[in-house]
Design an enzyme around this catalytic site. Structure first.
Site, PDB file in Angstrom:
ATOM      1  N   LYS A   1       0.839  -1.213   0.000  1.00 17.88           N
ATOM      2  CA  LYS A   1       0.000   0.000   0.000  1.00 17.88           C
ATOM      3  C   LYS A   1       0.875   1.265   0.000  1.00 17.88           C
ATOM      4  CE  LYS A   1      -2.024  -1.216   3.910  1.00 17.88           C
ATOM      5  NZ  LYS A   1      -1.314  -2.493   4.209  1.00 17.88           N
TER       6      LYS A   1
ATOM      7  N   ARG B   1     -10.058   0.601   8.258  1.00 15.74           N
ATOM      8  CA  ARG B   1      -9.610  -0.748   8.599  1.00 15.74           C
ATOM      9  C   ARG B   1     -10.673  -1.522   9.363  1.00 15.74           C
ATOM     10  NH1 ARG B   1      -3.601   0.221   8.658  1.00 15.74           N
ATOM     11  NH2 ARG B   1      -2.621  -1.742   9.223  1.00 15.74           N
TER      12      ARG B   1
ATOM     13  N   ARG C   1      12.094  -5.207   5.252  1.00 15.26           N
ATOM     14  CA  ARG C   1      11.904  -3.782   4.918  1.00 15.26           C
ATOM     15  C   ARG C   1      12.815  -2.890   5.775  1.00 15.26           C
ATOM     16  NH1 ARG C   1       5.925  -1.664   5.445  1.00 15.26           N
ATOM     17  NH2 ARG C   1       6.086  -2.706   7.447  1.00 15.26           N
TER      18      ARG C   1
ATOM     19  N   ARG D   1      11.088  -0.556  11.396  1.00 15.26           N
ATOM     20  CA  ARG D   1       9.927  -0.284  12.256  1.00 15.26           C
ATOM     21  C   ARG D   1       9.892  -1.242  13.442  1.00 15.26           C
ATOM     22  NH1 ARG D   1       4.852   0.329   8.216  1.00 15.26           N
ATOM     23  NH2 ARG D   1       3.900  -0.899   9.884  1.00 15.26           N
TER      24      ARG D   1
ATOM     25  N   ARG E   1      -0.481  -8.815  13.234  1.00 16.16           N
ATOM     26  CA  ARG E   1      -1.087  -7.816  12.327  1.00 16.16           C
ATOM     27  C   ARG E   1      -1.914  -8.504  11.245  1.00 16.16           C
ATOM     28  NH1 ARG E   1       4.343  -4.831  10.982  1.00 16.16           N
ATOM     29  NH2 ARG E   1       3.170  -3.963   9.239  1.00 16.16           N
TER      30      ARG E   1
HETATM   31  P1  AP5 Z   1       4.876  -1.647   1.880  1.00 15.71           P
HETATM   32  O1  AP5 Z   1       4.538  -0.857   0.674  1.00 15.71           O
HETATM   33  O2  AP5 Z   1       5.603  -0.958   2.983  1.00 15.71           O
HETATM   34  O3  AP5 Z   1       3.574  -2.405   2.412  1.00 15.71           O
HETATM   35  P2  AP5 Z   1       2.298  -1.851   3.174  1.00 15.71           P
HETATM   36  O4  AP5 Z   1       1.096  -2.526   2.616  1.00 15.71           O
HETATM   37  O5  AP5 Z   1       2.303  -0.356   3.199  1.00 15.71           O
HETATM   38  O6  AP5 Z   1       2.623  -2.489   4.587  1.00 15.71           O
HETATM   39  P3  AP5 Z   1       2.585  -1.894   6.041  1.00 15.71           P
HETATM   40  O7  AP5 Z   1       3.373  -2.871   6.883  1.00 15.71           O
HETATM   41  O8  AP5 Z   1       3.013  -0.467   6.098  1.00 15.71           O
HETATM   42  O9  AP5 Z   1       1.065  -2.025   6.331  1.00 15.71           O
HETATM   43  P4  AP5 Z   1       0.343  -2.066   7.660  1.00 15.71           P
HETATM   44  O10 AP5 Z   1      -1.023  -1.961   7.169  1.00 15.71           O
HETATM   45  O11 AP5 Z   1       0.632  -3.200   8.569  1.00 15.71           O
HETATM   46  O12 AP5 Z   1       0.997  -0.852   8.456  1.00 15.71           O
HETATM   47  P5  AP5 Z   1       0.465   0.586   8.847  1.00 15.71           P
HETATM   48  O13 AP5 Z   1       1.617   1.487   8.902  1.00 15.71           O
HETATM   49  O14 AP5 Z   1      -0.726   0.968   8.054  1.00 15.71           O
HETATM   50  O15 AP5 Z   1       5.734  -2.921   1.416  1.00 15.71           O
HETATM   51  C1  AP5 Z   1       6.319  -3.795   2.365  1.00 15.71           C
HETATM   52  C2  AP5 Z   1       7.717  -4.226   1.863  1.00 15.71           C
HETATM   53  O16 AP5 Z   1       7.554  -5.034   0.703  1.00 15.71           O
HETATM   54  C3  AP5 Z   1       8.607  -3.044   1.439  1.00 15.71           C
HETATM   55  O17 AP5 Z   1       9.935  -3.313   1.818  1.00 15.71           O
HETATM   56  C4  AP5 Z   1       8.487  -2.996  -0.088  1.00 15.71           C
HETATM   57  O18 AP5 Z   1       9.689  -2.560  -0.707  1.00 15.71           O
HETATM   58  C5  AP5 Z   1       8.201  -4.449  -0.440  1.00 15.71           C
HETATM   59  N1  AP5 Z   1       7.241  -4.577  -1.535  1.00 15.71           N
HETATM   60  C6  AP5 Z   1       6.139  -3.803  -1.783  1.00 15.71           C
HETATM   61  N2  AP5 Z   1       5.488  -4.253  -2.880  1.00 15.71           N
HETATM   62  C7  AP5 Z   1       6.181  -5.342  -3.304  1.00 15.71           C
HETATM   63  C8  AP5 Z   1       6.011  -6.260  -4.402  1.00 15.71           C
HETATM   64  N3  AP5 Z   1       4.989  -6.126  -5.272  1.00 15.71           N
HETATM   65  N4  AP5 Z   1       6.912  -7.271  -4.536  1.00 15.71           N
HETATM   66  C9  AP5 Z   1       7.952  -7.413  -3.652  1.00 15.71           C
HETATM   67  N5  AP5 Z   1       8.171  -6.569  -2.606  1.00 15.71           N
HETATM   68  C10 AP5 Z   1       7.295  -5.560  -2.442  1.00 15.71           C
HETATM   69  O19 AP5 Z   1      -0.100   0.305  10.342  1.00 15.71           O
HETATM   70  C11 AP5 Z   1       0.778   0.037  11.418  1.00 15.71           C
HETATM   71  C12 AP5 Z   1      -0.021  -0.060  12.708  1.00 15.71           C
HETATM   72  O20 AP5 Z   1      -0.673   1.209  12.972  1.00 15.71           O
HETATM   73  C13 AP5 Z   1      -1.182  -1.081  12.714  1.00 15.71           C
HETATM   74  O21 AP5 Z   1      -0.734  -2.375  13.046  1.00 15.71           O
HETATM   75  C14 AP5 Z   1      -2.105  -0.472  13.781  1.00 15.71           C
HETATM   76  O22 AP5 Z   1      -1.629  -0.731  15.082  1.00 15.71           O
HETATM   77  C15 AP5 Z   1      -1.990   1.022  13.522  1.00 15.71           C
HETATM   78  N6  AP5 Z   1      -2.982   1.538  12.560  1.00 15.71           N
HETATM   79  C16 AP5 Z   1      -2.711   2.136  11.369  1.00 15.71           C
HETATM   80  N7  AP5 Z   1      -3.845   2.484  10.752  1.00 15.71           N
HETATM   81  C17 AP5 Z   1      -4.865   2.094  11.564  1.00 15.71           C
HETATM   82  C18 AP5 Z   1      -6.284   2.149  11.441  1.00 15.71           C
HETATM   83  N8  AP5 Z   1      -6.883   2.682  10.355  1.00 15.71           N
HETATM   84  N9  AP5 Z   1      -7.023   1.629  12.454  1.00 15.71           N
HETATM   85  C19 AP5 Z   1      -6.451   1.090  13.553  1.00 15.71           C
HETATM   86  N10 AP5 Z   1      -5.096   1.006  13.717  1.00 15.71           N
HETATM   87  C20 AP5 Z   1      -4.322   1.492  12.719  1.00 15.71           C
END
Ligand code: AP5
Length: 214
Positions: A13, A88, A127, A161, A172
């Site tokens: 994402k 979410r 990552r 992270r 997660r």
């Molecule tokens: P990346 O693009 O970083 O993936 P992502 O989907 O953004 O993953 P996140 O880990 O950031 O998602 P998340 O939803 O767990 O975290 P968030 O910060 O929202 O890609 C990952 C890796 O893969 C990278 O190294 C990239 O280079 C590689 N990659 C990407 N695409 C690829 C491909 N096609 N092929 C190969 N490699 C690839 O949330 C964190 C925490 O915050 C949550 O756990 C929760 O506690 C809280 N939180 C955030 N939002 C909310 C909400 N709305 N409600 C409640 N809690 C929330």
């Protein structure tokens, strides 16, 4: 254009939101990044959410909705945005509808990145990001061109992270399947959901999204 990028942790994402920012002038609104900024600053919100995030659980809906509604109101988001990591839960999706309705706006598209859970553990634990400019990398799938040097700014220090351990990734993923995946049928009923193969390589995923949007 107003988009949601939807998918489990590691689906890509954030990677794709940054590319869409450049290609379509869409501001990336990442609730995860906003929360990490709060934690780093030691704010009251950051103190409340730190342990929840490190355990891989979801932050309570009311805190998230308060935080994001202000950002949707900001001038830079008026031309369009992509939501990364929000909504979410069903209550968050209902709140988003209410926020947009109140402004006479609508969501144009939800892009679902379909991926395999097991591959997400490798993606997330590999990552890292530049400590100076925040550019994102992956040990195997998107390394720096010169080992140890950021392509974007030449920085030589990198961060990982706190929630990117294999154990927390599994928590997660569980939160995603229990609380977030039910949104798929919610968005399908609205007729704005498009599914993309998120297991393809990064450039190919971008190409699929651009084809879907164009
Ligand atoms: P990346 O693009 O970083 O993936 P992502 O989907 O953004 O993953 P996140 O880990 O950031 O998602 P998340 O939803 O767990 O975290 P968030 O910060 O929202 O890609 C990952 C890796 O893969 C990278 O190294 C990239 O280079 C590689 N990659 C990407 N695409 C690829 C491909 N096609 N092929 C190969 N490699 C690839 O949330 C964190 C925490 O915050 C949550 O756990 C929760 O506690 C809280 N939180 C955030 N939002 C909310 C909400 N709305 N409600 C409640 N809690 C929330």
């Amino acid at each position: 254009m107003r988009l949601v990028l939807f998918g489990p942790p590691g689906a890509g994402k954030g990677t794709q939101a940054k590319r869409l920012e450049e290609a379509y002038d869409l501001v990336q609104l990442s609730t995860g990044d906003m929360l990490r900024t709060e934690v780093a600053s030691g704010s009251a919100l950051g103190i409340k959410v730190k342990d929840i995030m490190e355990a891989g659980k979801l932050v309570p809906d009311a805190l998230i909705v308060d935080m994001i509604s202000g950002r949707i109101d900001e001038a830079e988001a008026r031309a369009g945005f992509s939501l990364d990591g929000f909504p979410r839960t069903i209550p968050q999706a209902l709140s988003l509808d209410a926020i947009l309705d109140g402004k006479g706006l609508k969501l144009n598209r939800v892009i679902e990145l379909r991926v395999d859970d097991e591959a997400m553990v490798e993606r997330i634990t590999g990552r890292f990001s530049c400590a100076s400019c925040g550019d994102n990398y992956h040990e195997k799938f998107h390394p720096t061109t010169v080992a140890g040097i950021c392509d974007a700014c030449g920085g030589a220090r990198f961060d990982r992270r706190a929630d990117d351990t294999a154990e927390t990734v599994r928590a997660r993923l569980k939160a995603y399947h229990d609380q977030t995946a039910p949104l798929i049928s919610y968005f399908e009923k609205k007729g704005i959901m498009m599914s993309i193969d998120g297991m393809a390589d990064i450039d190919d995923v971008t190409r699929q999204i651009r084809e879907a949007l164009d």
